[in-house]
Design a protein around this motif. Structure first.
Motif, PDB file in Angstrom:
ATOM      1  N   TRP A 145      25.401  83.724  32.984  1.00 56.94           N
ATOM      2  CA  TRP A 145      25.010  84.768  32.162  1.00 56.94           C
ATOM      3  C   TRP A 145      23.640  84.990  32.763  1.00 56.94           C
ATOM      4  O   TRP A 145      22.852  86.108  32.061  1.00 56.94           O
ATOM      5  CB  TRP A 145      23.860  84.160  30.656  1.00 56.94           C
ATOM      6  CG  TRP A 145      23.149  83.092  31.277  1.00 56.94           C
ATOM      7  CD1 TRP A 145      23.146  81.592  30.707  1.00 56.94           C
ATOM      8  CD2 TRP A 145      21.431  83.559  30.119  1.00 56.94           C
ATOM      9  NE1 TRP A 145      21.493  81.215  31.492  1.00 56.94           N
ATOM     10  CE2 TRP A 145      21.051  82.594  30.952  1.00 56.94           C
ATOM     11  CE3 TRP A 145      21.430  84.033  30.012  1.00 56.94           C
ATOM     12  CZ2 TRP A 145      19.142  82.108  30.746  1.00 56.94           C
ATOM     13  CZ3 TRP A 145      19.846  84.611  30.470  1.00 56.94           C
ATOM     14  CH2 TRP A 145      19.196  82.859  30.432  1.00 56.94           C
ATOM     15  N   CYS A 146      22.974  84.708  33.602  1.00 57.41           N
ATOM     16  CA  CYS A 146      21.746  85.551  34.247  1.00 57.41           C
ATOM     17  C   CYS A 146      21.686  84.889  36.023  1.00 57.41           C
ATOM     18  O   CYS A 146      21.797  83.421  36.147  1.00 57.41           O
ATOM     19  CB  CYS A 146      20.360  84.780  33.853  1.00 57.41           C
ATOM     20  SG  CYS A 146      19.944  83.146  33.592  1.00 57.41           S
TER      21      CYS A 146
ATOM     22  N   ALA B  81      19.253  89.259  33.679  1.00 56.61           N
ATOM     23  CA  ALA B  81      20.820  88.461  32.380  1.00 56.61           C
ATOM     24  C   ALA B  81      21.624  89.300  32.647  1.00 56.61           C
ATOM     25  O   ALA B  81      21.197  90.241  32.744  1.00 56.61           O
ATOM     26  CB  ALA B  81      19.712  87.850  31.455  1.00 56.61           C
TER      27      ALA B  81
ATOM     28  N   LYS C 183      25.351  90.588  31.267  1.00 55.50           N
ATOM     29  CA  LYS C 183      26.596  90.433  30.048  1.00 55.50           C
ATOM     30  C   LYS C 183      27.928  90.903  30.664  1.00 55.50           C
ATOM     31  O   LYS C 183      28.553  90.281  29.112  1.00 55.50           O
ATOM     32  CB  LYS C 183      26.174  91.456  28.949  1.00 55.50           C
ATOM     33  CG  LYS C 183      24.165  91.004  28.726  1.00 55.50           C
ATOM     34  CD  LYS C 183      24.520  92.089  26.964  1.00 55.50           C
ATOM     35  CE  LYS C 183      23.364  91.823  26.359  1.00 55.50           C
ATOM     36  NZ  LYS C 183      22.385  92.560  25.758  1.00 55.50           N
TER      37      LYS C 183
ATOM     38  N   ARG D 107      26.536  91.305  36.925  1.00 57.01           N
ATOM     39  CA  ARG D 107      26.509  90.375  37.546  1.00 57.01           C
ATOM     40  C   ARG D 107      25.522  90.677  38.975  1.00 57.01           C
ATOM     41  O   ARG D 107      24.991  90.130  39.259  1.00 57.01           O
ATOM     42  CB  ARG D 107      27.706  89.918  37.682  1.00 57.01           C
ATOM     43  CG  ARG D 107      27.546  87.973  37.846  1.00 57.01           C
ATOM     44  CD  ARG D 107      28.856  87.858  38.406  1.00 57.01           C
ATOM     45  NE  ARG D 107      28.934  86.064  38.551  1.00 57.01           N
ATOM     46  CZ  ARG D 107      29.125  85.855  40.718  1.00 57.01           C
ATOM     47  NH1 ARG D 107      29.933  86.389  40.913  1.00 57.01           N
ATOM     48  NH2 ARG D 107      29.080  84.518  40.661  1.00 57.01           N
TER      49      ARG D 107
END
Length: 74
Positions: free
Chosen positions: A27-28, A44, A46, A51
């Motif tokens: 997620w991060c 972060a 989503k 990414r």
């Protein structure tokens, strides 16, 4: 394409040792010094499309010296 190989990190802005790009449970991303523990904020993401941008943003913060040091006065 290996995301971790495509992103370049400078040495730690606090102590001069190597940093490591870390992904936290999908997620991060953040970058942390392998010696003194300084690190960037968590960036972060989503989706799979976000990414790489999140990883690059964490690296950019690191390379600009935008880190938090666990040692007061550093």
């Amino acid at each position: 394409m290996d995301l971790f190989m495509d992103i370049s990190l400078q040495d730690c802005p606090v102590c001069g040792h190597p940093g490591l790009l870390e992904e936290e449970n999908g997620w991060c991303f953040y970058v942390m010094c392998m010696d003194c523990g300084s690190q960037t904020a968590e960036i972060a993401f989503k989706s799979r499309d976000e990414r790489k941008a999140a990883a690059q943003a964490a690296a950019d913060l690191w390379n600009m010296g935008k880190v938090v040091s666990p040692t007061p006065g550093s």
